[in-house]
Design an enzyme around this catalytic site. Structure first.
Site, PDB file in Angstrom:
ATOM      1  N   SER A   1      48.586  85.129  15.166  1.00 40.88           N
ATOM      2  CA  SER A   1      49.924  84.498  15.207  1.00 40.88           C
ATOM      3  C   SER A   1      50.676  85.672  15.770  1.00 40.88           C
ATOM      4  O   SER A   1      51.835  85.350  16.537  1.00 40.88           O
ATOM      5  CB  SER A   1      50.302  84.198  13.727  1.00 40.88           C
ATOM      6  OG  SER A   1      50.218  85.367  13.157  1.00 40.88           O
TER       7      SER A   1
ATOM      8  N   THR B   1      43.227  79.313  11.593  1.00 39.59           N
ATOM      9  CA  THR B   1      43.361  79.492  12.712  1.00 39.59           C
ATOM     10  C   THR B   1      44.248  80.519  13.422  1.00 39.59           C
ATOM     11  O   THR B   1      44.086  81.065  14.578  1.00 39.59           O
ATOM     12  CB  THR B   1      43.307  78.169  13.604  1.00 39.59           C
ATOM     13  OG1 THR B   1      44.621  77.561  13.136  1.00 39.59           O
ATOM     14  CG2 THR B   1      42.485  77.295  13.192  1.00 39.59           C
ATOM     15  N   CYS B   2      45.262  80.489  12.529  1.00 39.83           N
ATOM     16  CA  CYS B   2      46.451  81.320  12.974  1.00 39.83           C
ATOM     17  C   CYS B   2      46.229  82.983  12.698  1.00 39.83           C
ATOM     18  O   CYS B   2      46.510  83.798  13.537  1.00 39.83           O
ATOM     19  CB  CYS B   2      47.713  81.327  12.024  1.00 39.83           C
ATOM     20  SG  CYS B   2      48.298  79.613  12.172  1.00 39.83           S
ATOM     21  N   PHE B   3      45.137  83.145  11.844  1.00 45.30           N
ATOM     22  CA  PHE B   3      44.502  84.344  11.694  1.00 45.30           C
ATOM     23  C   PHE B   3      43.047  84.566  12.143  1.00 45.30           C
ATOM     24  O   PHE B   3      42.548  85.782  11.908  1.00 45.30           O
ATOM     25  CB  PHE B   3      44.960  84.751  10.234  1.00 45.30           C
ATOM     26  CG  PHE B   3      46.219  84.427   9.776  1.00 45.30           C
ATOM     27  CD1 PHE B   3      47.219  85.073  10.138  1.00 45.30           C
ATOM     28  CD2 PHE B   3      46.361  83.546   8.776  1.00 45.30           C
ATOM     29  CE1 PHE B   3      48.593  84.933   9.806  1.00 45.30           C
ATOM     30  CE2 PHE B   3      47.679  83.184   8.501  1.00 45.30           C
ATOM     31  CZ  PHE B   3      48.789  83.748   8.822  1.00 45.30           C
TER      32      PHE B   3
END
Length: 1578
Positions: A1523, A1545-1547
């Site tokens: 992100s 999914t952001c990390f």
């Protein structure tokens, strides 16, 4: 008389003085009136441009002659030179000289995807309904398809018809006596509904109705106060099947008025609607009142205004008459009023071809060609053909079936006055059964190659007129006569409805045979018949001639006048004459018309739709759609012809049902008919309309429909059962409907045509060019007639190129429901799943099994999208060897390594077919192993005769290079004589044959070999060298032997994983030297870099000449070596497929591998393996080997510098930085619609500056880049999906895509390509990767770089091969070529010059380079120039062109799509652990073991599950982004062991519970990866 007829033909309108480039009518008339002047003097002034001074800057449309006599041998040629923008939907129309409305054309042709701003076509004008006067003045007009703007007009052309006698007065007498009722009628429309309306690419319309009453078109009809009544319905939101509940609309009208209904889409600012027009009906009030019968629902197919309109669907409603005008009218007037309407075809079902502008209305139209009055008086047509018909006539059904057929609207409008005169001429006979009258009329003809399907207009437009012409000649029909007919005559068994007509039909008449004999034996000349055409009255069937239950088999008398008989009979409608039904078994007519029944494949005559009344109570009564006519080259297809079929009244014996021409009519009782693509396919789908009781008859009204295949599933989806039932019915039918699609069987059918007994099925088989109704995916060459279905639902048939169809064997097994087979522009069969909107190369064999797990829509969509590209093998490595190679004995580890991805696509979904297994075995045969062996060139050098043959034969060299690059090419070349001879030079005749092989001899004593493993035979001796098993590490050898490959190059096959950026050097174990397994660890230099370093030695030429003395004389090779020394690795990449260079380098394998650059120690970075040059140990299993990258990595440091500089400049210029947000709120099930609406709604500045923020509706996750990444993943998989028609698969593989030429027929396609460009640009500036694969020319187009010959290989391999051969060889006195190419334009094959005067410039050895360049440009740009421009424009609306210009095509591919290859070592080395996990933890070891066990697709899905995308950055896993910048892949110990793993999914983080066993971990991980796909908040 002529002027009187002219007055009835149309009322003369003054032309619009603003009409461009057109002489005024006054000038044209004065020119025509100068009969005393020499003809050529008038011609000198004829010009389509009024501004004669600056005409060079204006568009022009001219003709080869300005006086044309019908029937003359000389062709009329139309030339165009358009200066403004042109479009594939452009069209040329033929108009009366005084016609102002674009919609009132008499004939038209669409341009098609090819063609340029200049050109010419032959236009054949035939005697027809528009040319019933001695002289008629016409002109041609060129219209721009998108804007509708008039581009140019020809001068006046005078058409003379010598066959029409000047003194014909037949019309005048009766016309004056016609009286019209002036009493108003009141009627109400209710229960309105539309079905199957056209939708945008992804948007449903918001339809509403506009209804109005307009005066009849004839000039004598007055304009009254009630005209202009207008009603508007409410708007029904977001549907293609609107129903206006509880809405009623009342109108007052004269019987001569017309009701106009237009369906429009509500204007919405939120989405781009280019055309709001959805369809139109223009219905004469008389017809409307005739058809209203209690509560029955009337059904009318929607028509269009212009050939460029896209229209589909039909309108249904009920009509209730609240007050009638009939009682006050005189009996004669009533007879006229009611009788007029039994003319064939209902005006209310306008052709799809012509939805008219509001000011044009129509009256009635005759359908097939008038029948003279005297013959009507006898109750028989004057030129009857042999007929057989029995039983009583159901007059009510006559009305309904008559009104089912819709004459063409629009172009017939200018004909209506003439027809009106015909209708009112003949005195209505007292006592005549007016409802069963059949008036004959000629039908206008059109050719339109314009598809109307809005989603899948994706196929070919290859003109097939020449073949049709040959068929007609073979059958002995004069081609000019074939054209006349216009209409296809269909038989219809009418059910008896006692309540409707008992008083009107007399049960018996004993004289039918004599009457008919008398009429048939008349042999009037052609002139007499033409003269009598205008005299036709309505042809009331007198009560005295009601048919008896007898049979009349009448042979037409052969005479010298046979031709004219054929002409007239083809224009006749089958009249329900005494005891005879021409439609059921018209032998002379049938044989005459048979060849003209089959629609030429790609003409795409736009038929008038067959309007249908539906009475839901009868599931058995159906309509099927008929074949249209095939014509000789250059002829117009009978649009009207296709549109209004005459139904002969073939009544039925008790409840026996008339045989439907194809079985599907019985099969789909409920489905509203929407077939599509008749333009390309010539196929017809069933148009079932239920009506009447169950015993009711079936009718076969056949006309190609052009509606999209939006099928309502049939109850009888069990195709085999329905088919069996339909087949069993066949034997009991009392009336045989002769399939006129028959080409081969047409002549043979004639003698048997009169049979009223059951007829064997072969009659349908011979006649049906599609074969039986089972899912015929093959079409017989030369004919594509008949309805076609696959046993489940009417699907589009194969849009095949007629020349090629014979290559595909006929497939009788039905496809599953909602599947369709197609052929792409490269001749390959693929299958379309209309439910999931996916395409696949594998034939679906059965309906899919029900899902065990209830999956969400999004995961189903994800799986379908994954399958759509056929398991895109970006990691092109196969599964572990034990999974793949165990099937073949003795194959060792290498058994499946040269399999292309196609062989393993969907391995978990469908089993391999036999042919696929056979191909697999073939590709593992000794010849293939020998050719792809790393030792091949070494062995070649040791065989002087073979080496000589190899160097002297360029074709052989090319074939071997192709096979080494991709083993699948071997299947194509395996029987080539040169290749066989070459390989046999290496065979060791002393050895035993391999296991499973056998040697035999043919009748000439020549040895051949049988491979029982793959069940193939070959002349290649399998006892070739290099058959021993090699170590696994040898399998990754071939990078230096083959060309660098990439996805954009379309070259990624299984074998290509060896060819990517440098993989491994050839293992030293293949040489008889000391093994150096640790060599890579000591000197980790990429192989290409080693070659370059080796060649950069100062004394390299001397070193090379020691082993290759020929090098001194081979200047070309020396230049290549110097080029590599100068250019470095990129230069080597460009020359990597050069066979001479490869052979030379193979001699120095050891030296290259052992060479260490002297400066390597000073520059450690030089020795590091670049990202694109993975180095893994030979001990690794093949499953873990680094696969091929999407593109060969350019020189790493240079590219990385460019990339860093590019992103730095984006940041400094504020791209994607905010502070504003580009908010996209996306529904997963409306992904593209939402994305298109929102992204196209933002301004250019917003797109560039704002920060992207994506939210999926119903998923409360925050977008720290995870949803954005998934958004680009999903949108790229949808947007570039060939299903939607914007893109198509490239020629070389099954997953790279390129812009499709047929996208020109997709609605609003320029906006969609702009949107595609914007998506590419957004992904670039926000640093997301697209999961899409494009060909190299696509990236060059984005960069506005010119393509060269090498780029052509990715579009058309064979074409490239031909040009490459031409480039490499001396063509002096070999090829006879000029600077021209052949293209199909306006439905005709025309020659286009590649340069001015190119037709007269021969291609020579001197100018062949220019020829090749121009051919490459033409082939790459063919049909896609405008689409490419739109895409590039959208791309540069987001990204500054100057920023992107630093990249070349290969580099841009890496920036946009990444390498998307999975290197397990790199992945593992760049993974972090949390929560107690570490690299040696037992759960982590299990995790990596599970990942290693995954196949390539599963690994990609795991990556996509955790990171949101299955692509990875160019720099590898170390550069994965999260992100807020780079964030490595992370595995955290979290969760209960009963739960599935979870992803952030952001990390880039995977929450992996500490599962107690490997089996549990593997199962849970696999389930999580394959079954989940949504975002949530913790």
């Amino acid at each position: 008389m002529a002027s009187s007829a002219r007055e009835h033909l149309l009322f003369v309108r003054r032309r619009n003085p603003q009409m461009r480039y057109t002489l005024s009518p006054e000038n044209l008339q004065s020119l025509a009136a100068q009969n005393s002047m020499p003809e050529n003097m008038a011609l000198q002034r004829a010009n389509s441009d009024t501004d004669l001074v600056t005409s060079e800057s204006r568009s022009s449309l001219t003709a080869s002659m300005y006086e044309y006599t019908l029937g003359q041998a000389q062709n009329l040629i139309i030339f165009w030179d358009i200066k403004e923008e042109v479009d594939p939907s452009d069209w040329i129309g033929l108009y009366h000289i005084d016609e102002n409305s674009p919609a009132n054309f008499w004939d038209s042709k669409n341009r098609g995807v090819t063609g340029t701003q200049k050109g010419q076509i032959v236009w054949r004008i035939e005697p027809g309904p528009y040319f019933m006067e001695p002289e008629i003045k016409i002109c041609f007009k060129y219209y721009h398809g998108i804007s509708g703007a008039l581009r140019a007009t020809t001068p006046c052309i005078t058409v003379k018809n010598p066959a029409v006698m000047m003194g014909a007065e037949g019309m005048e007498g009766g016309a004056s006596g016609s009286l019209h009722s002036r009493k108003l009628v009141s009627f109400t429309l209710s229960d309105l509904r539309a079905v199957g309306l056209k939708k945008g690419m992804f948007f449903n319309p918001d339809p509403y109705l506009k209804m109005s009453i307009q005066p009849g078109k004839k000039s004598s009809f007055p304009t009254c106060a009630h005209h202009g009544q207008e009603r508007r319905s409410t708007i029904i939101s977001n549907t293609t099947n609107p129903i206006w509940h509880r809405e009623k609309y009342s109108f007052f009208a004269l019987l001569t008025d017309v009701l106009e209904i237009e369906i429009k889409d509500k204007f919405a600012k939120s989405r781009p609607i280019i055309k709001r027009f959805l369809g139109k009906l223009t219905i004469p009030v008389q017809r409307l009142l005739e058809r209203q019968a209690g509560d029955q629902m009337l059904s009318y197919n929607l028509g269009r205004r212009l050939p460029a309109d896209h229209v589909s669907g039909y309108l249904q409603f009920k009509v209730e008459v609240t007050s009638s005008a009939h009682e006050d009218a005189s009996p004669e007037a009533v007879g006229t009023i009611l009788g007029v309407h039994t003319v064939n075809g209902d005006l209310g079902s306008p052709s799809d071809e012509e939805d008219m502008p509001g000011s044009h209305h129509d009256s009635t139209i005759c359908a097939n060609g008038p029948v003279s009055e005297d013959s009507v008086a006898d109750g028989t047509p004057k030129h009857s053909f042999r007929t057989s018909s029995t039983l009583e006539i159901d007059t009510e059904d006559l009305i309904s079936t008559s009104s089912r057929n819709s004459p063409p609207r629009g172009r017939q409008d200018s004909l209506n006055d003439y027809l009106d005169a015909i209708e009112h001429n003949g005195p209505a006979r007292p006592g005549a059964a007016s409802s069963s009258e059949r008036s004959m009329g000629a039908s206008p003809k059109l050719r339109s190659s314009f598809p109307t399907d809005t989603r899948l207009n994706a196929m070919l437009h290859i003109d097939s007129d020449e073949e049709d012409h040959e068929f007609q000649q073979d059958l002995g029909y004069p081609s000019s006569l074939e054209e006349e007919g216009g209409l296809i005559m269909c038989s219809r068994a009418s059910r008896i409805d006692d309540g409707s007509l008992t008083s009107q039909t007399k049960p018996e008449d004993d004289n039918p045979v004599e009457n008919e004999d008398a009429s048939i034996h008349e042999t009037a000349s052609l002139e007499e018949r033409l003269e009598n055409l205008p005299e036709v009255a309505d042809g009331s069937l007198p009560s005295s001639t009601a048919p008896d239950e007898n049979e009349a088999n009448l042979e037409p008398q052969p005479s010298a006048d046979q031709g004219s008989t054929e002409l007239c009979s083809s224009q006749e409608v089958d009249q329900p004459t005494s005891g005879a039904d021409a439609g059921a078994s018209d032998t002379s007519g049938g044989s005459r018309r048979a060849a003209s029944e089959t629609e030429s494949l790609d003409q795409g005559s736009e038929p008038s739709q067959v309007s249908s009344e539906t009475e839901p109570s009868d599931p058995a009564r159906t309509e099927s759609v008929s074949e249209a006519s095939t014509r000789p080259e250059g002829e117009s297809d009978p649009e009207g012809a296709d549109s209004s079929c005459n139904e002969s009244v073939t009544t039925q014996l008790s409840s026996v049902e008339t045989r439907c021409s194809s079985l599907e009519s019985a099969r789909f009782p409920e489905t509203p008919a929407f077939s599509s693509q008749e333009e390309e396919d010539g196929a017809c789908a069933a148009e079932p309309t239920s009506s009447g009781p169950a015993e009711g008859s079936q009718e076969s009204v056949c006309t190609p429909s052009s509606l999209p295949a939006v099928q309502v599933p049939s109850r009888e989806e069990e195709g085999s059962a329905a088919e069996a039932a339909a087949l069993s019915e066949q034997g009991e039918l009392g009336e045989v409907w002769q399939r006129r699609g028959s080409l081969e069987g047409a002549a043979a059918a004639a003698p048997a045509a009169a049979a009223t007994d059951s007829q064997p099925q072969e009659d349908g088989d011979a006649g049906d060019a599609q074969g039986a109704c089972e899912g015929a995916t093959a079409q017989e060459e030369g004919a594509t007639g008949g309805s076609q279905t696959n046993g489940h639902q009417p699907l589009r048939s194969l849009p095949s190129v007629r020349q090629d169809v014979s290559r595909y064997q006929r497939v009788d097994e039905a496809l599953p429901p909602n599947w369709e087979a197609r052929i792409d522009s490269h001749g390959r069969i693929f299958y379309v799943d209309h439910v999931n909107r996916t395409t696949t190369w594998q034939r679906p064999t059965a309906p899919p099994a029900p899902q065990v797990l209830q999956r969400s829509n999004s995961i189903q969509q994800m799986e379908q999208l994954n399958r759509r590209y056929q398991s895109i093998r970006r990691t092109m490595t196969n599964e572990r060897p034990e999974e793949n190679t165990s099937a073949i004995d003795g194959a060792g580890e290498e058994a499946d390594f040269h399999q292309a991805s196609a062989d393993f696509r969907r391995e978990n979904v469908l089993p391999h077919s036999t042919s696929r297994s056979r191909l697999t075995l073939l590709l593992q045969s000794p010849p293939v192993k020998f050719l792809i062996s790393p030792e091949f060139f070494t062995v070649l050098h040791s065989n002087p005769s073979a080496y000589r043959m190899f160097t002297n034969n360029t074709c052989l060299k090319h074939m071997i290079t192709k096979v080494r690059r991709d083993t699948h090419h071997f299947e194509r070349y395996q029987h080539n004589r040169d290749l066989v001879g070459f390989l046999n030079m290496f065979a060791n005749k002393q050895l035993e044959l391999p296991r499973g092989w056998e040697m035999k001899h043919d009748h000439q004593g020549k040895a051949f070999f049988v491979d029982h493993n793959s069940r193939t035979t070959t002349f290649i001796d399998p006892r070739l060298p290099l058959q021993s098993s090699r170590p696994t590490s040898a399998l990754v050898h071939r990078q230096h032997l083959t060309r660098q490959r990439s996805h954009s190059a379309g070259e990624v096959g299984e074998d290509s994983r060896h060819a990517g950026p440098p993989v491994l050097p050839r293992p030293s174990s293949t040489f008889n030297t000391v093994s150096r397994p640790q060599y890579q660890d000591m000197v980790p230099v990429a192989y290409n870099d080693k070659i370059v370093a080796f060649l950069r030695q100062p004394n390299i030429l001397e070193i090379l000449q020691e082993r290759q003395p020929d090098l001194a004389r081979n200047h070309s090779l020396r230049e290549k070596i110097q080029f590599i020394r100068t250019e470095g690795t990129p230069g080597l990449v460009r020359l990597s497929s050069d066979a001479d260079l490869v052979m030379l380098l193979s001699l120095f394998e050891e030296e290259i591998m052992s060479y260490v650059p002297p400066h390597a120690l000073l520059h450690p970075s030089y020795c590091q393996s670049p990202r694109g040059s993975p180095v893994s140990s030979p001990q690794n299993s093949p499953g873990t080997q680094r696969a091929n990258a999407r593109a060969p990595a350019p020189y790493k440091r240079d590219f990385e510098a460019k990339l860093r500089n590019f992103y730095r400049k984006l940041e400094t210029k504020g791209y994607g930085q905010g502070p504003g947000k580009l908010k996209l709120i996306i529904r997963r099930d409306h992904l593209l619609e939402d994305a298109f609406n929102q992204i196209m709604g933002y301004s250019r500045k917003d797109l560039q500056r704002n920060k992207l923020y994506v939210t999926f509706v119903g998923e409360e996750g925050l977008d720290y880049s995870g949803p954005s990444r998934e958004f680009f993943f999903l949108v790229s998989r949808e947007l570039f999906n060939p299903y939607y028609g914007l893109f198509e698969y490239s020629a070389n593989d099954t997953y790279t895509v390129q812009i499709s030429p047929m996208s020109a027929f997709v609605d609003n396609h320029h906006e969609w390509f702009r949107f595609s460009g914007r998506i590419l640009g957004l992904a670039l500036i926000h640093q997301y990767l697209l999961d899409a694969f494009f060909t190299r020319p696509f990236y060059k187009a984005l960069l506005r770089i010119l393509c060269d010959l090498s780029d052509l290989e990715y579009l058309d391999e064979e074409f490239h091969q031909s040009l490459q051969w031409m480039k490499d060889n001396d063509i002096h006195d070999i090829l006879d070529l000029t600077f021209t190419v052949n293209e199909e334009v306006f439905g005709q094959i025309t020659e286009r010059e590649l340069k001015p005067g190119g037709a007269n410039i021969p291609v020579t050895e001197k100018n062949k380079k220019e020829y090749i360049e121009r051919m490459v440009k033409w082939r790459i740009e063919r049909g896609v120039v405008q689409q490419t421009e739109s895409l590039v424009r959208g791309f540069y609306e987001v990204v500054d062109a100057r920023l992107v210009s630093v990249f070349d095509a290969r580099e841009l591919e890496l920036v946009i799509a990444g390498t998307a290859e999975i290197d397990l070592n790199d992945w593992r080395n760049n993974t972090e652990y949390r929560g107690g996990y570490h690299d040696n933890h037992i759960v982590i070891r299990w995790f990596w073991a599970a990942v290693e066990r995954f196949n390539n697709e599963q690994r990609l899905r795991l990556l996509q599950f955790v990171t949101g995308t299955s692509s990875i950055p160019y720099e590898g896993f170390a550069s994965l982004r999260g992100s807020n910048g780079p964030r490595r892949f992370c595995v955290e110990k979290w969760g209960k062991i009963t739960a599935l793993p979870r992803a952030h999914t952001c990390f880039n983080r995977l929450d992996l519970p500490p599962y107690p066993s490997f089996s549990m971990l593997y199962e849970k991980l696999l389930t999580a990866v394959e079954e989940t796909s949504t975002f949530g908040l913790e």
